[in-house]
Design an enzyme around this catalytic site. Structure first.
Site, PDB file in Angstrom:
ATOM      1  N   TYR A  20      54.324 -20.679  -8.794  1.00 14.49           N
ATOM      2  CA  TYR A  20      53.034 -21.247  -8.390  1.00 14.49           C
ATOM      3  C   TYR A  20      51.948 -20.962  -9.411  1.00 14.49           C
ATOM      4  O   TYR A  20      50.850 -20.542  -9.072  1.00 14.49           O
ATOM      5  CB  TYR A  20      52.632 -20.700  -7.010  1.00 14.49           C
ATOM      6  CG  TYR A  20      53.515 -21.254  -5.922  1.00 14.49           C
ATOM      7  CD1 TYR A  20      53.331 -22.567  -5.486  1.00 14.49           C
ATOM      8  CD2 TYR A  20      54.556 -20.512  -5.382  1.00 14.49           C
ATOM      9  CE1 TYR A  20      54.159 -23.107  -4.527  1.00 14.49           C
ATOM     10  CE2 TYR A  20      55.391 -21.046  -4.420  1.00 14.49           C
ATOM     11  CZ  TYR A  20      55.176 -22.339  -3.991  1.00 14.49           C
ATOM     12  OH  TYR A  20      55.995 -22.871  -3.047  1.00 14.49           O
ATOM     13  N   TYR A 148      55.889 -22.154   6.697  1.00 15.45           N
ATOM     14  CA  TYR A 148      56.452 -22.162   5.343  1.00 15.45           C
ATOM     15  C   TYR A 148      57.958 -21.968   5.456  1.00 15.45           C
ATOM     16  O   TYR A 148      58.404 -21.013   6.098  1.00 15.45           O
ATOM     17  CB  TYR A 148      55.840 -21.066   4.462  1.00 15.45           C
ATOM     18  CG  TYR A 148      56.500 -21.033   3.106  1.00 15.45           C
ATOM     19  CD1 TYR A 148      56.153 -21.992   2.132  1.00 15.45           C
ATOM     20  CD2 TYR A 148      57.510 -20.124   2.806  1.00 15.45           C
ATOM     21  CE1 TYR A 148      56.796 -22.010   0.903  1.00 15.45           C
ATOM     22  CE2 TYR A 148      58.149 -20.142   1.571  1.00 15.45           C
ATOM     23  CZ  TYR A 148      57.786 -21.091   0.630  1.00 15.45           C
ATOM     24  OH  TYR A 148      58.426 -21.124  -0.592  1.00 15.45           O
ATOM     25  N   ASP A 249      63.630 -19.713  11.604  1.00 16.75           N
ATOM     26  CA  ASP A 249      63.619 -19.281  10.210  1.00 16.75           C
ATOM     27  C   ASP A 249      63.119 -17.826  10.185  1.00 16.75           C
ATOM     28  O   ASP A 249      61.921 -17.574  10.247  1.00 16.75           O
ATOM     29  CB  ASP A 249      62.709 -20.205   9.394  1.00 16.75           C
ATOM     30  CG  ASP A 249      62.574 -19.759   7.943  1.00 16.75           C
ATOM     31  OD1 ASP A 249      63.029 -18.642   7.610  1.00 16.75           O
ATOM     32  OD2 ASP A 249      61.995 -20.528   7.146  1.00 16.75           O
ATOM     33  N   LYS A 278      65.771 -13.100   2.087  1.00 18.41           N
ATOM     34  CA  LYS A 278      64.846 -12.042   1.672  1.00 18.41           C
ATOM     35  C   LYS A 278      65.413 -10.627   1.825  1.00 18.41           C
ATOM     36  O   LYS A 278      66.155 -10.185   0.967  1.00 18.41           O
ATOM     37  CB  LYS A 278      63.514 -12.240   2.389  1.00 18.41           C
ATOM     38  CG  LYS A 278      62.801 -13.500   1.848  1.00 18.41           C
ATOM     39  CD  LYS A 278      61.300 -13.468   1.998  1.00 18.41           C
ATOM     40  CE  LYS A 278      60.654 -14.470   1.054  1.00 18.41           C
ATOM     41  NZ  LYS A 278      60.037 -15.606   1.703  1.00 18.41           N
TER      42      LYS A 278
HETATM   43  C1  LIG Z   1      60.468 -17.028   1.468  1.00 19.78           C
HETATM   44  C2  LIG Z   1      60.770 -17.892   2.636  1.00 19.78           C
HETATM   45  C3  LIG Z   1      61.642 -18.991   2.519  1.00 19.78           C
HETATM   46  C4  LIG Z   1      62.266 -19.389   1.204  1.00 19.78           C
HETATM   47  O1  LIG Z   1      63.125 -18.430   0.693  1.00 19.78           O
HETATM   48  P1  LIG Z   1      63.476 -18.433  -0.882  1.00 19.78           P
HETATM   49  O2  LIG Z   1      64.487 -17.344  -1.020  1.00 19.78           O
HETATM   50  O3  LIG Z   1      62.207 -18.176  -1.604  1.00 19.78           O
HETATM   51  O4  LIG Z   1      64.042 -19.774  -1.180  1.00 19.78           O
HETATM   52  C5  LIG Z   1      61.885 -19.721   3.647  1.00 19.78           C
HETATM   53  N1  LIG Z   1      61.335 -19.415   4.832  1.00 19.78           N
HETATM   54  C6  LIG Z   1      60.508 -18.367   4.992  1.00 19.78           C
HETATM   55  C7  LIG Z   1      59.938 -18.055   6.333  1.00 19.78           C
HETATM   56  C8  LIG Z   1      60.182 -17.582   3.898  1.00 19.78           C
HETATM   57  O5  LIG Z   1      59.314 -16.552   4.033  1.00 19.78           O
END
Ligand SMILES: *Cc1c(COP(=O)(O)O)cnc(C)c1O
Length: 433
Positions: A20, A148, A249, A278
């Site tokens: 970014y 996100y 997610d 993550k």
């Molecule tokens: C960081 C994140 C993603 C994307 O993960 P990447 O490993 O960066 O592709 C998707 N959803 C949430 C909630 C996130 O915090």
């Protein structure tokens, strides 16, 4: 010979693009030499208290002996093999472990290489599920504003339409459906009207919707917003009523960050599809997983060729799987809930004084996440350098100065981290010119 800090910086400027960020006139970056515990050591010798866990990942801190050992042991047997037609212990053991620690109904694991890809995988699963059920027209996702879900085109299409830059990529992004973001705070009195927008959209579009996708309880990079668990309970019921799958997610919230092992536990609900990433490997390497129920997996498998149409080259990388197993053992083998609770208490106490500062509109904390919200965007040309000068690593975005430190952070470091956030905000330097 290792590069000097100046050489690293110069070469970085010449050739390397950062997340970014523009390539030309890029904002400052700081060369890191090493990292250990909650300390980042810069190439010029300065040490910083880490407030970011490298974007939610390094929950045990850096350079952990147990994770290092797991990685070394795995490296001595194999670094990687393809996953098409082959399998291995680390992948199978990790899958078993994930099934064990997530809600009971989740039983099938699809590994991929990053969070965004695991979201794309979840979307494809939902669409293939409905196609297999005789509803090929159910291809839309319904989500909530302020979300996100990642940066690939599939994941991006369900990010907040404004902050997610949908305008720029209009021609290639699928058009999905966006309900109002939850308004009721995590700890405020519940108001059933909060799910009206989502409920109405489900009703109006149910025949074209494959799944609702959301970040449970904590909306992360879309605004660090903590919403009421009842919202999630109602969304689960609404999805069931309309025959729509629920995708949670938990890429940011998973593995204890919100005080529960998974944020869905705040509401006691189970999604049909769960995305993890993550902190999965404790911040060591990139790995993600999409979990689903036997019902979804069996429906997809019964249709036509039965294949689920995805297969990353580095699927279930053994180094990453072995490290993830060690990270989960490490987390669950300690009183992690008390630890995260202690971080929450430290964040609440430490950030509270920010509430009275000019320009601050809100201060909130949940689990090991602390947020100070401002009335205008942070000046990203100056703020990171000011935090570094004060010996802490904090990377704000937009109007948000937030931290999610490694769970192992001690009270003194946590107090320093919070005090320096207050100091930087009080100095007035964060406000964009
Ligand atoms: C960081 C994140 C993603 C994307 O993960 P990447 O490993 O960066 O592709 C998707 N959803 C949430 C909630 C996130 O915090």
């Amino acid at each position: 010979m290792p590069l000097s800090p100046k050489d690293i910086f110069a070469a970085d400027r010449h050739h390397v693009w950062h997340p970014y960020a523009p390539f030309v006139n890029a904002p400052p970056v700081f060369p890191v030499q090493s990292a250990s515990g909650v300390r980042l050591r810069l190439a010029d010798g300065r040490e910083l208290i880490d407030g970011m866990s490298s974007w939610w990942c390094a929950i045990h801190g850096y350079n952990h002996p147990r994770l290092n050992e797991a990685l070394r042991v795995q490296l001595d047997s194999m670094a990687h093999v393809m996953f098409g037609g082959l399998t291995h212990g680390p992948a199978v053991q990790l899958a078993e472990r994930l099934v064990e620690i997530t809600p009971d109904s989740l039983a099938c694991v699809f590994f991929s290489d990053s969070g965004s890809v695991s979201v794309d995988v979840a979307i494809k699963m939902a669409i293939q599920f409905h196609a297999a059920q005789g509803h090929p027209q159910r291809q839309k996702l319904l989500t909530i504003r302020g979300g996100y879900h990642g940066d690939t085109l599939g994941a991006m299409a369900v990010c907040d339409p404004v902050t997610g830059m949908h305008g720029l990529f209009r021609g290639v992004l699928p058009q999905h459906l966006f309900a109002d973001r939850p308004r009721v705070r995590f700890d405020a009195p519940w108001d059933p009207a909060d799910t009206d927008s989502l409920g109405q959209m489900l009703m109006a579009h149910q025949d074209s919707i494959a799944a609702v996708i959301l970040e449970p309880i904590v909306q992360g990079a879309g605004g660090m917003w903590f919403y009421h668990p009842e919202y999630l309970t109602h969304v689960r019921a609404l999805c069931d009523r309309h025959g729509v799958l629920l995708i949670a997610d938990e890429i940011a919230t998973g593995f204890g960050r919100t005080g529960k092992l998974f944020a869905c536990e705040h509401a006691g609900i189970a999604p049909d599809i769960l995305c993890l990433g993550k902190a999965l490997t404790g911040g060591y390497m990139t790995l993600a997983a999409t979990l689903t129920t036997r019902r979804v997996a069996e429906a997809i498998s019964a249709e036509g060729r039965g294949a689920f149409m995805h297969g990353p080259t580095f699927m279930a990388n053994p180094l990453a799987c072995a490290t993830a197993l060690a990270s989960i053992d490490l987390l669950l083998g300690q009183p992690w809930q008390a630890r995260v609770q202690a971080v929450e208490t430290g964040l609440r106490t430490g950030l509270e004084p920010c509430r009275g500062l000019p320009g601050v509109t809100d201060v909130r904390a949940l689990g090991a996440v602390g947020v100070v919200e401002l009335d205008q965007p942070v000046d990203m040309a100056r703020a990171p350098g000011e935090f570094v000068r004060r010996g802490v690593w904090v990377r704000p975005f937009g109007r948000l100065v937030y931290v999610m430190p490694p769970y192992i952070i001690n009270d003194m470091d946590l107090a320093t981290l919070c005090a320096e956030i207050g100091g930087v905000i009080a100095s007035g330097i964060v406000a964009a010119p």
